[in-house]
Design an enzyme around this catalytic site. Sequence first.
Site, PDB file in Angstrom:
ATOM      1  N   GLU A  82     -14.601   5.479  86.462  1.00  0.00           N
ATOM      2  CA  GLU A  82     -14.039   4.669  85.374  1.00  0.00           C
ATOM      3  C   GLU A  82     -13.440   3.349  85.866  1.00  0.00           C
ATOM      4  O   GLU A  82     -12.404   2.918  85.392  1.00  0.00           O
ATOM      5  CB  GLU A  82     -13.024   5.471  84.554  1.00  0.00           C
ATOM      6  CG  GLU A  82     -13.668   6.578  83.740  1.00  0.00           C
ATOM      7  CD  GLU A  82     -12.824   7.073  82.582  1.00  0.00           C
ATOM      8  OE1 GLU A  82     -11.807   6.430  82.251  1.00  0.00           O
ATOM      9  OE2 GLU A  82     -13.196   8.106  81.996  1.00  0.00           O
ATOM     10  N   HIS A 113      -5.322  10.389  84.962  1.00  0.00           N
ATOM     11  CA  HIS A 113      -5.714  11.534  85.789  1.00  0.00           C
ATOM     12  C   HIS A 113      -4.928  11.492  87.094  1.00  0.00           C
ATOM     13  O   HIS A 113      -4.574  10.419  87.581  1.00  0.00           O
ATOM     14  CB  HIS A 113      -7.202  11.496  86.133  1.00  0.00           C
ATOM     15  CG  HIS A 113      -8.109  11.767  84.975  1.00  0.00           C
ATOM     16  ND1 HIS A 113      -9.077  12.741  84.994  1.00  0.00           N
ATOM     17  CD2 HIS A 113      -8.209  11.177  83.761  1.00  0.00           C
ATOM     18  CE1 HIS A 113      -9.730  12.745  83.855  1.00  0.00           C
ATOM     19  NE2 HIS A 113      -9.227  11.793  83.088  1.00  0.00           N
TER      20      HIS A 113
END
Length: 412
Positions: free
Chosen positions: A49, A278
Amino acid sequence: MEGEPTLRLRIFNLNCWAIRYLSKRRQQRVRLIGDTLRQEGFDLVLLQEVWSEQDYSELKVKLAGCYPFSHYFRSGVIGSGLCVFSRFPILDMLLYQYSLNGYPYMLQHGDWFCGKSVGLGLGGFAGSRAGVRAPLLSLSLQLHAEYCRDKDAYLPHRLVQAWELAQFIRHTSKAADVVLLGGDLNMHPEDVGIRLLRGWTGLQDAFAEAMHFEGCKNGCTLVPDNCFTDKSELLPFPLGIRIDYILYKAISSFTVKCEELKTTTGRAPGVDIPFSDHEAVMATLHIQRQGQPAGATLGTADPALADVVTEARAEVGAGLRAARRQRYSSGRMAVLALLLLLLQAAAALATLAGLGAEQPFPKLSFCLLAFLALGVLVLATGLHLFHTMEVKMLHGTEDQMWMVLRALQERP
């Protein structure tokens, strides 16, 4: 074999959540990730990402001194978001984009536009002692997000991706001694997709195999304590969930053991924010040469593996039936729109030829209705073609799983 030199490999894996204009404090977090990587000196860094190539370029410049080898994988409309940084030479690169990746009309999710993929890098990892070298196959990847666990419309697509990933590893790992996979798999450890991937490839989970663990309880990488996490998604999981993994295996004359696994636990050191929504996963692996080649253990005839393939095939079959229904609905809509256009065309021609009564609708309304029917025809035809391809991919995966299942059942 005792006394053989041991290679020590430190890996860093993180889903960076770096979406331009949407992710909170993106630029600050990317700079923080770069500063941390430069200080820690990992051997291999796998990032997901990183949607902006500008962010990748800034990281590349910042990390050039300690990670002279890097690569950014490009795919889809906005890119795969995958990149790799390495202290050791990268000899070859390959990107494989999954055949199914969500739906283009689900704009609020956007996975289809990202071109979710697996990026492969083949490199050589050399130890400090002369003559000790292990060809390393490293993979950075991300699978389709879950979004709703109770009604997971994307489960068949994610299973197809997991199956394609397993097949990809099987067919590309022959040139390597060690296989290393890191990424956001968007699956819980007990989910059928992760069990299928591990069972069919023989990959080991660094969290389960680590001799020492430090970090979030149960190795969770999405935790409620993270200020960027959507708390509503974690209500059923008060401790968090583990969806980011480092998996590994030895192929030939090497053994791999996980000495230590760590996760970050919220805020990064010295700042008030974490690296991402995350948690990062960091593993220390010991790689040692054996006296004799170990040989591959892919696709072992295991009753548990047969059960996993059966379960996965059933889920793919359910997705196939749903895709066929959607293809039928979009096809029927396209036919109805085409019939409406033909009726309008016949009415207009009859009016122009003087064979019928005067046109029943005002010209503006008639034209608007024609444009609406044309728009519905184009949209429905596009959906019909998309779901036709989806049916073919799901059907093909189901057939492959059936062949594998039959081979496993026939093997003694």
